[in-house]
Write an enzyme that holds these catalytic residues in place. Structure first.
Site, PDB file in Angstrom:
ATOM      1  N   ASP A   1      32.919-106.516 -26.354  1.00  0.00           N
ATOM      2  CA  ASP A   1      33.786-105.852 -25.360  1.00  0.00           C
ATOM      3  C   ASP A   1      34.967-105.146 -25.995  1.00  0.00           C
ATOM      4  O   ASP A   1      35.733-104.481 -25.301  1.00  0.00           O
ATOM      5  CB  ASP A   1      34.288-106.868 -24.321  1.00  0.00           C
ATOM      6  CG  ASP A   1      33.152-107.365 -23.462  1.00  0.00           C
ATOM      7  OD1 ASP A   1      33.349-108.377 -22.762  1.00  0.00           O
ATOM      8  OD2 ASP A   1      32.064-106.767 -23.493  1.00  0.00           O
TER       9      ASP A   1
ATOM     10  N   ARG B   1      20.184-105.948 -19.410  1.00  0.00           N
ATOM     11  CA  ARG B   1      20.858-107.141 -18.867  1.00  0.00           C
ATOM     12  C   ARG B   1      19.856-108.123 -18.215  1.00  0.00           C
ATOM     13  O   ARG B   1      19.895-108.383 -17.027  1.00  0.00           O
ATOM     14  CB  ARG B   1      21.935-106.746 -17.864  1.00  0.00           C
ATOM     15  CG  ARG B   1      22.871-105.631 -18.282  1.00  0.00           C
ATOM     16  CD  ARG B   1      23.748-105.921 -19.468  1.00  0.00           C
ATOM     17  NE  ARG B   1      24.746-106.948 -19.241  1.00  0.00           N
ATOM     18  CZ  ARG B   1      25.962-106.722 -18.745  1.00  0.00           C
ATOM     19  NH1 ARG B   1      26.290-105.526 -18.370  1.00  0.00           N
ATOM     20  NH2 ARG B   1      26.817-107.730 -18.597  1.00  0.00           N
TER      21      ARG B   1
ATOM     22  N   LYS C   1      39.244-111.331 -16.340  1.00  0.00           N
ATOM     23  CA  LYS C   1      38.192-110.997 -15.358  1.00  0.00           C
ATOM     24  C   LYS C   1      36.971-111.894 -15.581  1.00  0.00           C
ATOM     25  O   LYS C   1      36.414-112.452 -14.635  1.00  0.00           O
ATOM     26  CB  LYS C   1      37.775-109.543 -15.538  1.00  0.00           C
ATOM     27  CG  LYS C   1      36.438-109.176 -14.934  1.00  0.00           C
ATOM     28  CD  LYS C   1      36.086-107.721 -15.110  1.00  0.00           C
ATOM     29  CE  LYS C   1      35.373-107.443 -16.379  1.00  0.00           C
ATOM     30  NZ  LYS C   1      33.922-107.691 -16.391  1.00  0.00           N
ATOM     31  N   ASN C   2      36.589-112.076 -16.849  1.00  0.00           N
ATOM     32  CA  ASN C   2      35.329-112.778 -17.130  1.00  0.00           C
ATOM     33  C   ASN C   2      35.450-114.292 -17.052  1.00  0.00           C
ATOM     34  O   ASN C   2      34.464-114.992 -17.232  1.00  0.00           O
ATOM     35  CB  ASN C   2      34.774-112.333 -18.486  1.00  0.00           C
ATOM     36  CG  ASN C   2      34.320-110.877 -18.434  1.00  0.00           C
ATOM     37  OD1 ASN C   2      34.225-110.286 -17.347  1.00  0.00           O
ATOM     38  ND2 ASN C   2      34.073-110.278 -19.579  1.00  0.00           N
TER      39      ASN C   2
ATOM     40  N   ARG D   1      37.301-101.552 -12.784  1.00  0.00           N
ATOM     41  CA  ARG D   1      36.534-102.800 -12.646  1.00  0.00           C
ATOM     42  C   ARG D   1      37.141-103.899 -13.507  1.00  0.00           C
ATOM     43  O   ARG D   1      36.984-105.079 -13.211  1.00  0.00           O
ATOM     44  CB  ARG D   1      35.084-102.589 -13.091  1.00  0.00           C
ATOM     45  CG  ARG D   1      34.279-101.673 -12.203  1.00  0.00           C
ATOM     46  CD  ARG D   1      32.838-101.660 -12.618  1.00  0.00           C
ATOM     47  NE  ARG D   1      32.303-103.026 -12.686  1.00  0.00           N
ATOM     48  CZ  ARG D   1      31.098-103.309 -13.152  1.00  0.00           C
ATOM     49  NH1 ARG D   1      30.327-102.341 -13.611  1.00  0.00           N
ATOM     50  NH2 ARG D   1      30.637-104.536 -13.181  1.00  0.00           N
TER      51      ARG D   1
ATOM     52  N   CYS E   1      22.697-102.185 -16.321  1.00  0.00           N
ATOM     53  CA  CYS E   1      23.824-101.251 -16.156  1.00  0.00           C
ATOM     54  C   CYS E   1      23.734-100.282 -17.337  1.00  0.00           C
ATOM     55  O   CYS E   1      22.796-100.316 -18.112  1.00  0.00           O
ATOM     56  CB  CYS E   1      25.146-102.005 -16.137  1.00  0.00           C
ATOM     57  SG  CYS E   1      25.522-102.731 -17.710  1.00  0.00           S
TER      58      CYS E   1
END
Ligand code: EPZ
Length: 419
Positions: free
Chosen positions: A306, A123, A22-23, A398, A118
């Protein structure tokens, strides 16, 4: 609304295929703006965050075809104009701020709503803006919007106070068409940065220093559309490694780059988990008794933030005392309260969590508070005695492609139900 219901205690077996990262995919999709041409992204993970950035590009005029079966997306940015992205799209996913670099590179200006924080932290974007200013752009913060404009971008030497992943990516994308050479020092070294740089170089950019903390970018005149397959998702792979360990199982994981996952494998090996690499495949053996360890999250090549919450679930049911210190985000312990509802014995002390391993989690009704916290609750549910119900699983969708199907196919008793 959906929720996961997990019946704990199953042993896992068989093999799981890892999706593309995803990243890596998010900045690569943003980078397609730079060429004003057609690009094909192969094996794209069909995730909520990917759909958000696709919608953002469509709102700017990009034409995008998605083949959900093959995961191939064709992105034509020839008709992208310097228009406007709705602020709710930016609020939905701060990753859409990665569109800023490509847009000022191609059009010399762009305005976007200030990306929200978030659950895991404020952030900030100060390092992104520091880079744009160094390249000669004017930056205005006005009524909740960020407006960046410039007659032209000129290469510069930029030192990042913190090796920010997003700032490194945004500045790199702003520099590839700038006049002259840009040097980014103290750049982030995460594998996803390298994948974006490889994508840009295949489009015709001139980026060297990939995989180091100093990136050199020599500006070019134009970039061309290409076809590209992003790297595998090292965080999804790490999550499945912990699924094997927490259920005392042995499974095969397909889609691994040994170097990308080294920091996680090193710590899991310390705990007593067995690993056997064969090319891009890995056998994980979690059947031994495991030892407690201490973890400190760091920028790559340190232990990834993560993977912190998933690791906490594993250490939560390993006998002995473990300490996890989160150095990247200021509020990334929200899974602790939910794990305590499942019986975990965890005490938070500032940026550290002291974990006294228990023998078994108890199934309970819990809530996903953010993407990786949700993954941690799934892992605890796989081990727990009884049934665990996880709500707010849109957070999990997500970042994980059909995680329930991948787990079900290797023996987990997990189902998605609507409520
Ligand atoms: C990326 O976020 C990832 N997201 C995150 O993954 C990941 O946790 C994070 O990098 C760290 O590895 C994507 O790639 C889409 P940062 P990003 O900028 O770029 C400070 C997930 O679970 N900072 O490296 O936002 C910031 O406050 C997500 O997949 C500044 O101070 O992360 C934080 O403390 C969650 N000023 C630290 O850097 C800035 O201008 C790391 O942030 C930017 C960041």
């Amino acid at each position: 609304m959906d929720k996961f219901i997990i019946k704990g205690g199953s042993t896992l077996r068989g093999e799981v295929n890892i999706s593309s990262a995803k990243n890596a995919v998010l900045p690569i999709i943003a980078a397609t703006i730079l060429c004003g041409d057609k690009c094909v992204i192969k094996n794209c993970p069909m995730l909520l965050d990917v759909y958000v950035i696709i919608d953002a590009l469509k709102s700017l005029g990009a034409k995008i075809d998605i083949n959900k079966i093959s995961g191939e997306i064709v992105i034509d940015t020839s008709e992208v104009s310097d228009s406007h992205i709705s602020s709710d799209l930016v609020r939905k996913m701060r990753g859409s701020f990665l569109i800023m670099g490509p847009m000022i590179s191609r059009f010399g200006q762009f305005k976007i709503s200030f990306p929200g924080g978030c659950n895991i932290g404020t952030r900030p974007i100060d390092l992104h803006l520091k880079g744009f200013k160094a390249l000669g752009a004017d930056v205005k913060l006005d009524h909740g919007y960020v407006e960046v404009s410039t007659r032209k971008l000129v290469g510069a030497r930029i030192y990042l106070d913190f090796p920010s992943v997003g700032a490194t990516e945004n500045i790199m994308m702003a520099a590839v068409l700038a006049e002259g050479e840009t040097i980014i020092e103290n750049a982030a070294e995460e594998p996803e940065i390298g994948d974006l740089a490889s994508f840009l170089n295949e489009m015709g950019a001139k980026i060297t220093g990939i995989g180091t903390d100093t990136l050199r970018i020599i500006g070019v005149k134009t970039l061309n559309g290409i076809s590209y397959k992003p790297i595998y998702d090292r965080i999804e792979a790490g999550t499945f490694m912990i699924a094997a360990a927490i259920t005392k199982s042995k499974i095969k994981i397909n889609g691994i780059y040994k170097d990308h996952i080294k920091p996680v494998v090193a710590k899991l090996r310390e705990m007593g988990i067995g690993f056997q690499f064969r090319g891009q495949e890995l056998i994980v053996d979690g059947r031994n008794d495991l030892k407690p360890i201490d973890i400190k999250t760091m920028p790559y090549p340190g232990f990834p933030t993560d993977m912190q919450s998933q690791m906490m679930s594993l250490l939560g049911c390993v006998y002995g005392t473990s300490v996890i210190t989160e150095t990247i985000f200021e509020n990334r312990f929200m899974h602790v309260l939910e794990l305590k509802r499942m019986g975990a014995n965890i005490k938070i002390d500032g940026r550290s969590a002291v974990i006294e391993g228990i023998s078994k989690f108890n199934g309970a009704e819990v809530k996903a508070t953010d993407l990786r916290a949700g993954a941690a609750l799934i892992l605890a549910g796989l081990e727990a005695d009884g049934e665990t119900e996880i709500s707010d699983i849109y957070h999990i969708d997500r970042g994980y492609v059909e995680i329930e199907n991948k787990l079900y196919n290797i023996g987990a008793k997990i189902q998605r139900v609507k409520y």
